[in-house]
Design an enzyme around this catalytic site. Structure first.
Site, PDB file in Angstrom:
ATOM      1  N   GLU A  80       1.859  -0.832   2.125  1.00 17.42           N
ATOM      2  CA  GLU A  80       1.176  -1.148   0.864  1.00 17.42           C
ATOM      3  C   GLU A  80       2.101  -1.730  -0.197  1.00 17.42           C
ATOM      4  O   GLU A  80       2.065  -1.326  -1.366  1.00 17.42           O
ATOM      5  CB  GLU A  80       0.487   0.120   0.343  1.00 17.42           C
ATOM      6  CG  GLU A  80      -0.585   0.609   1.310  1.00 17.42           C
ATOM      7  CD  GLU A  80      -1.289   1.858   0.815  1.00 17.42           C
ATOM      8  OE1 GLU A  80      -2.511   1.935   0.975  1.00 17.42           O
ATOM      9  OE2 GLU A  80      -0.615   2.748   0.279  1.00 17.42           O
TER      10      GLU A  80
HETATM   11  N1  IFG Z   1      -2.506   5.041   2.397  1.00 17.18           N
HETATM   12  C1  IFG Z   1      -1.114   5.220   1.972  1.00 17.18           C
HETATM   13  C2  IFG Z   1      -0.654   6.638   1.757  1.00 17.18           C
HETATM   14  C3  IFG Z   1      -1.736   7.544   1.192  1.00 17.18           C
HETATM   15  C4  IFG Z   1      -2.977   7.418   2.052  1.00 17.18           C
HETATM   16  C5  IFG Z   1      -4.029   8.430   1.631  1.00 17.18           C
HETATM   17  C6  IFG Z   1      -0.457   4.915   4.320  1.00 17.18           C
HETATM   18  C7  IFG Z   1       0.559   4.428   5.309  1.00 17.18           C
HETATM   19  C8  IFG Z   1      -3.489   6.012   1.947  1.00 17.18           C
HETATM   20  N2  IFG Z   1      -0.243   4.626   3.017  1.00 17.18           N
HETATM   21  O1  IFG Z   1      -1.411   5.559   4.700  1.00 17.18           O
HETATM   22  O2  IFG Z   1       0.460   6.655   0.863  1.00 17.18           O
HETATM   23  O3  IFG Z   1      -2.003   7.250  -0.158  1.00 17.18           O
HETATM   24  O4  IFG Z   1      -5.030   8.562   2.602  1.00 17.18           O
END
Ligand code: IFG
Length: 538
Positions: A346
């Site tokens: 992200e």
């Molecule tokens: N995605 C983010 C996490 C977390 C997650 C919550 C990944 C690799 C959503 N990154 O999953 O940091 O916020 O469900």
């Protein structure tokens, strides 16, 4: 006078000795062993092969734990024997002495031994042979013996997990089990950044992972909301960056001594610790701690919300790579396992070319400290070394890109393994951006066919992340992790052809008594035929 006294003592003592000897004989030979059917036991993960012989072995106060005398003088098997004794003593009240021996012990005892070169068993497989007179556990390695000890534990009544003496009897169904895992990587990730969890909580989680034969704990040590590991060359990361968490609480962090304690605790349970420092995104805690890490030279504010994708290290500053080198150097020195996880997810405000340049440089830094890089599946945009590993969580194209680069995958599909996903719309904790994940959905999938173009040989294994934006204590961790993590442990261990939801859910239902005896705050899913058996807490 004295000799008369001695004679008196001898004569008075003699009948008592006879009495106790007879009692000892009666207690271990009076009743015949209870007939038990090994194939009806409720082991999770389900073993590869099992043969029942219809009788049982009874643990008594005379049972000893014997370990094969090692040729190399190591005391690793003695430590395993002591681990088993420590597991069994509280509920049985038996002394369970641990001794080394050059050959199999006499009847009524437990025997742990290494067996040379049984290739099929590999590093973590084991063989368990139970007769009326002996429990013999053998494996190629101590890790295999440790996995087999969890099976012995699960073959005893659930009350064995009680911390108070229970009535027993303590019987193990007789027969033979030959068992080994389908995947080498079977893990759980705990996000200690969004909310911080102390050493005791992490050790408790490690104990629960060990019970289900998991062998990896991935600690998500840094993110926008908190930096959780002391880095001596950049002290403000924890002094400032570790001082809060989601919701504005006091946060916290592990000193390097506490981190080493967690690593050692995991190692003693043959669990590899994988530390994650997420970058270049998810870095606000670091950016708030050191102005120099920001492109504009200004430190950001600490962040206690739950948005993602708004932060990035400055990928074209040398200082950034000096910082990363210092962090990876100190972390590598504290981490005996082969991997450092660098996150990479992200990075929505990092330009794509800058991101690729950054991941390539960080991969070199990790390798310069003798470790292999793991990253979330976005890292497949960069040029990865074959030793690097991509952790699939959402983007199938990234997973396929890993296969094209000859890079192994850890399968962590959010729609199946994310333990922060609500069970259903009524779950008070967790999120549901990926899906609602009930216990059946978490179990009914196969990593080897989940992504088209990704097959078993491309996969190191499975891992279940628990993100903690909404999770604040150990009971909440356990509520979200169990029972789904037990099913993920079976997916990582048991061949897919041997797995079937209709059969598994009954076996899981019979783990309720074990969850209760271990005081696991599990979610009592309405999909499971729970069977509350005497968990021995009376
Ligand atoms: N995605 C983010 C996490 C977390 C997650 C919550 C990944 C690799 C959503 N990154 O999953 O940091 O916020 O469900």
């Amino acid at each position: 006078m004295a000799s008369a006294m001695r004679n008196y003592q001898r004569t008075a003592l003699f009948p008592a000795l006879i009495f106790f000897f007879l009692m000892a004989m009666i207690s271990c030979t009076s009743e015949p062993p209870t007939p038990k059917d090994l194939s009806k036991e409720n082991l999770i993960p389900k073993p590869v092969s099992l043969t029942a012989t219809g009788s049982s072995f009874r643990l008594t106060e005379n049972t000893g734990i014997y370990v094969q005398t090692p040729s190399d003088g190591s005391n690793e098997l003695t430590q395993l024997g002591q681990y088993l004794a420590d597991l069994l003593k509280p509920a049985t009240g038996f002394p369970l002495p641990v001794n080394a021996t050059r050959e199999a012990p006499s009847a009524g005892n437990i025997y742990l031994a290494l067996s040379a070169g049984d290739a099929e068993l590999g590093e973590e497989g084991y063989e368990l042979e139970v007769t009326e007179s002996l429990v013999k556990l053998s494996a190629n390695t101590p890790a295999g013996l440790f996995r087999g000890l969890q099976t012995i534990r699960q073959l005893l009544p659930p009350a064995i997990e009680s911390k108070k003496v229970q009535p027993g009897p303590w019987e193990i169904a007789s027969g033979a089990i030959r068992d080994y895992p389908a995947y080498v990587h079977r893990g759980a990730m705990l996000d200690v950044s969004r909310h911080f969890f102390g050493v005791d909580d992490v050790k408790r989680y490690i104990d629960l992972l060990a019970f289900y034969k998991l062998n990896v704990l991935h600690l998500h040590l840094s993110d926008d909301q908190g930096w959780r590991i002391e880095i001596k060359s950049w002290p403000n990361l924890t002094a400032h960056g570790g001082s809060t968490e989601v919701g504005g609480g006091e946060g916290g962090y592990y000193t390097q001594e506490q981190y080493a304690d967690i690593v050692q605790y995991a190692q003693a349970r043959y669990i590899t610790l994988i530390p994650e420092i997420d970058m270049p995104g998810h870095t606000n805690a670091a950016l708030a701690s050191y102005a120099v890490l920001n492109c504009d030279g200004k430190a950001t504010e600490l962040y206690t919300g739950i948005e993602v994708g708004f932060s990035t290290l400055c990928t074209d500053k040398d200082t950034t790579y000096k910082f990363i080198d210092d962090v990876i150097r100190e972390l590598s020195a504290l981490t005996p396992g082969p991997y450092i996880h660098i996150g990479g997810d992200e990075s929505h405000v990092t330009r794509k070319d800058d991101y690729i340049y950054f991941i390539n440089k960080v991969q070199d830094i990790v390798r310069s400290h003798g470790k292999q890089m793991i990253g979330w599946d976005e890292i497949t945009l960069a040029s990865l070394n074959p030793g690097s590993v991509a952790q699939f969580w959402a983007n199938a194209d990234n997973a396929k890109a890993a296969v094209e680069q000859g890079v192994k995958l850890i399968m962590s599909p959010a729609k199946k393994t994310y333990l922060d996903m609500q069970y259903d719309s009524t779950t008070a904790l967790g999120l549901h951006w990926a899906a609602y994940v009930e216990v059946d959905s978490a179990y009914i999938w196969d990593p080897a066919t989940y992504v088209k173009g990704v097959s078993k040989e491309n996969i190191l294994g499975v891992e279940s992340p628990l993100w903690t934006e909404t999770i604040t204590n150990m009971d909440e961790i356990e509520y979200m992790a169990f029972p789904r993590l037990a099913g993920h442990a079976e997916i990582g261990w048991t061949p897919a052809a041997e797995r079937n939801w209709e059969e598994y859910k009954v076996r899981l239902g019979r783990h309720e008594a074990r969850f209760n005896a271990m005081r696991v705050a599990f979610y009592p899913s309405p999909l499971i035929p729970w069977e509350e058996e005497a968990s021995g807490d009376q």
